[in-house]
Motif scaffolding. Sequence first.
Motif, PDB file in Angstrom:
ATOM      1  N   TYR A 130     -14.895  52.398 -65.565  1.00  0.00           N
ATOM      2  CA  TYR A 130     -13.617  52.999 -65.934  1.00  0.00           C
ATOM      3  C   TYR A 130     -12.664  52.020 -66.623  1.00  0.00           C
ATOM      4  O   TYR A 130     -11.593  52.419 -67.070  1.00  0.00           O
ATOM      5  CB  TYR A 130     -12.953  53.602 -64.700  1.00  0.00           C
ATOM      6  CG  TYR A 130     -13.804  54.660 -64.040  1.00  0.00           C
ATOM      7  CD1 TYR A 130     -14.053  55.876 -64.676  1.00  0.00           C
ATOM      8  CD2 TYR A 130     -14.393  54.442 -62.797  1.00  0.00           C
ATOM      9  CE1 TYR A 130     -14.852  56.845 -64.083  1.00  0.00           C
ATOM     10  CE2 TYR A 130     -15.187  55.403 -62.189  1.00  0.00           C
ATOM     11  CZ  TYR A 130     -15.423  56.597 -62.847  1.00  0.00           C
ATOM     12  OH  TYR A 130     -16.209  57.549 -62.265  1.00  0.00           O
ATOM     13  N   TYR A 131     -13.069  50.773 -66.740  1.00  0.00           N
ATOM     14  CA  TYR A 131     -12.289  49.775 -67.471  1.00  0.00           C
ATOM     15  C   TYR A 131     -12.343  50.024 -68.975  1.00  0.00           C
ATOM     16  O   TYR A 131     -11.414  49.691 -69.705  1.00  0.00           O
ATOM     17  CB  TYR A 131     -12.838  48.382 -67.161  1.00  0.00           C
ATOM     18  CG  TYR A 131     -12.121  47.242 -67.832  1.00  0.00           C
ATOM     19  CD1 TYR A 131     -10.981  46.680 -67.279  1.00  0.00           C
ATOM     20  CD2 TYR A 131     -12.592  46.703 -69.036  1.00  0.00           C
ATOM     21  CE1 TYR A 131     -10.322  45.626 -67.907  1.00  0.00           C
ATOM     22  CE2 TYR A 131     -11.947  45.657 -69.663  1.00  0.00           C
ATOM     23  CZ  TYR A 131     -10.812  45.122 -69.085  1.00  0.00           C
ATOM     24  OH  TYR A 131     -10.168  44.081 -69.704  1.00  0.00           O
ATOM     25  N   PHE A 132     -13.436  50.658 -69.434  1.00  0.00           N
ATOM     26  CA  PHE A 132     -13.689  50.777 -70.861  1.00  0.00           C
ATOM     27  C   PHE A 132     -13.350  52.163 -71.393  1.00  0.00           C
ATOM     28  O   PHE A 132     -13.686  53.184 -70.783  1.00  0.00           O
ATOM     29  CB  PHE A 132     -15.158  50.469 -71.158  1.00  0.00           C
ATOM     30  CG  PHE A 132     -15.556  49.067 -70.785  1.00  0.00           C
ATOM     31  CD1 PHE A 132     -15.191  47.993 -71.588  1.00  0.00           C
ATOM     32  CD2 PHE A 132     -16.274  48.825 -69.627  1.00  0.00           C
ATOM     33  CE1 PHE A 132     -15.546  46.702 -71.243  1.00  0.00           C
ATOM     34  CE2 PHE A 132     -16.627  47.529 -69.272  1.00  0.00           C
ATOM     35  CZ  PHE A 132     -16.266  46.465 -70.078  1.00  0.00           C
ATOM     36  N   LYS A 133     -12.705  52.198 -72.557  1.00  0.00           N
ATOM     37  CA  LYS A 133     -12.350  53.467 -73.193  1.00  0.00           C
ATOM     38  C   LYS A 133     -13.586  54.321 -73.471  1.00  0.00           C
ATOM     39  O   LYS A 133     -13.528  55.555 -73.396  1.00  0.00           O
ATOM     40  CB  LYS A 133     -11.602  53.202 -74.500  1.00  0.00           C
ATOM     41  CG  LYS A 133     -10.262  52.501 -74.344  1.00  0.00           C
ATOM     42  CD  LYS A 133      -9.627  52.234 -75.698  1.00  0.00           C
ATOM     43  CE  LYS A 133      -8.336  51.457 -75.579  1.00  0.00           C
ATOM     44  NZ  LYS A 133      -7.734  51.154 -76.908  1.00  0.00           N
ATOM     45  N   LYS A 151      -4.980  53.656 -66.136  1.00  0.00           N
ATOM     46  CA  LYS A 151      -4.555  52.627 -67.086  1.00  0.00           C
ATOM     47  C   LYS A 151      -5.343  52.723 -68.385  1.00  0.00           C
ATOM     48  O   LYS A 151      -4.786  52.579 -69.474  1.00  0.00           O
ATOM     49  CB  LYS A 151      -4.722  51.252 -66.433  1.00  0.00           C
ATOM     50  CG  LYS A 151      -4.561  50.059 -67.346  1.00  0.00           C
ATOM     51  CD  LYS A 151      -5.897  49.541 -67.860  1.00  0.00           C
ATOM     52  CE  LYS A 151      -6.831  49.161 -66.749  1.00  0.00           C
ATOM     53  NZ  LYS A 151      -8.177  48.831 -67.264  1.00  0.00           N
ATOM     54  N   THR A 152      -6.631  53.037 -68.282  1.00  0.00           N
ATOM     55  CA  THR A 152      -7.478  53.104 -69.476  1.00  0.00           C
ATOM     56  C   THR A 152      -7.147  54.321 -70.331  1.00  0.00           C
ATOM     57  O   THR A 152      -7.115  54.226 -71.566  1.00  0.00           O
ATOM     58  CB  THR A 152      -8.961  53.129 -69.069  1.00  0.00           C
ATOM     59  OG1 THR A 152      -9.223  52.029 -68.193  1.00  0.00           O
ATOM     60  CG2 THR A 152      -9.860  53.010 -70.286  1.00  0.00           C
TER      61      THR A 152
END
Length: 274
Positions: free
Chosen positions: A114-117, A156-157
């Motif tokens: 979930y850190y990555f778009k 946030k992402t």
Amino acid sequence: MLHDQHMHSSFSKDSTEDLRNYYLEAKRIGIKYLLTCEHYDFHTTVDGTTWDVDYDKLIATQEELKQEFTDITPLLGIELGYRKDYLKEMIEIANKYDYDLIQLSIHDSGKGDYYFKETFASGVEKIMKEYFDITEEALNTFSNFDVLSHIDFAFKTIVMIDYHYKFSDYEERIKKILQLLVKNNKALEINSKVLKVINEIYLQNDKNYQFDDHLRYLLKLYKECGGKKLTLSSDAHKASKYRLDFDKHIAVIKEMGFDELIYFIKRKEYIYKI
């Protein structure tokens, strides 16, 4: 002074920071305790490997640093990434060492991080539902932790994808998670690294947004759900980010009616009055 309870050094696979640099920073500002919560994530979609930690080496390094930094007490932490398919391994690593603090995080579904778009390419609403489903599942399935880290990690992402998203779009899902935390007597982390990203995006794009409005909303919901247990951490991956924006966030936490934060030693809660 309140110590930072969530940082990463070169013992985490996504940081190159020498652990000693955190000690230098803590000494500079007069901090009594030093605690990193190194990443432990099973079979990540980032690189297909398990992000494990050489805890024996970490403990030995702490002992060495204790000889140099005699006024600082080293503490042992872990940021344990939830994966239902690795629940047995999670239980084993959580029981293996004498931790002072166990943080539970939701980073990786096994299909995407979930850190990555790019993880949201199949649709923001679909993936956000998945993220909240997994978070609820984690709280109902795994209990050997003290603090839920960055509840707004995936949010946030999506704000980075489109600043029009608001946390209130997911209020019912967020409340269910907060209610579970309260029911299970676990603490909620306020993560200043995530807040920095969210604040900067909104401040650049929304003229009505005030610094930490996102945090105010989260704290309001948490209080409505009966929440009292808060930690404040930087999630630093560099020593220069140690205790990031603590004073600013503490002011908002007080403004929203909370008069204490908590920290952990040997998994026991201690109160820090603000």
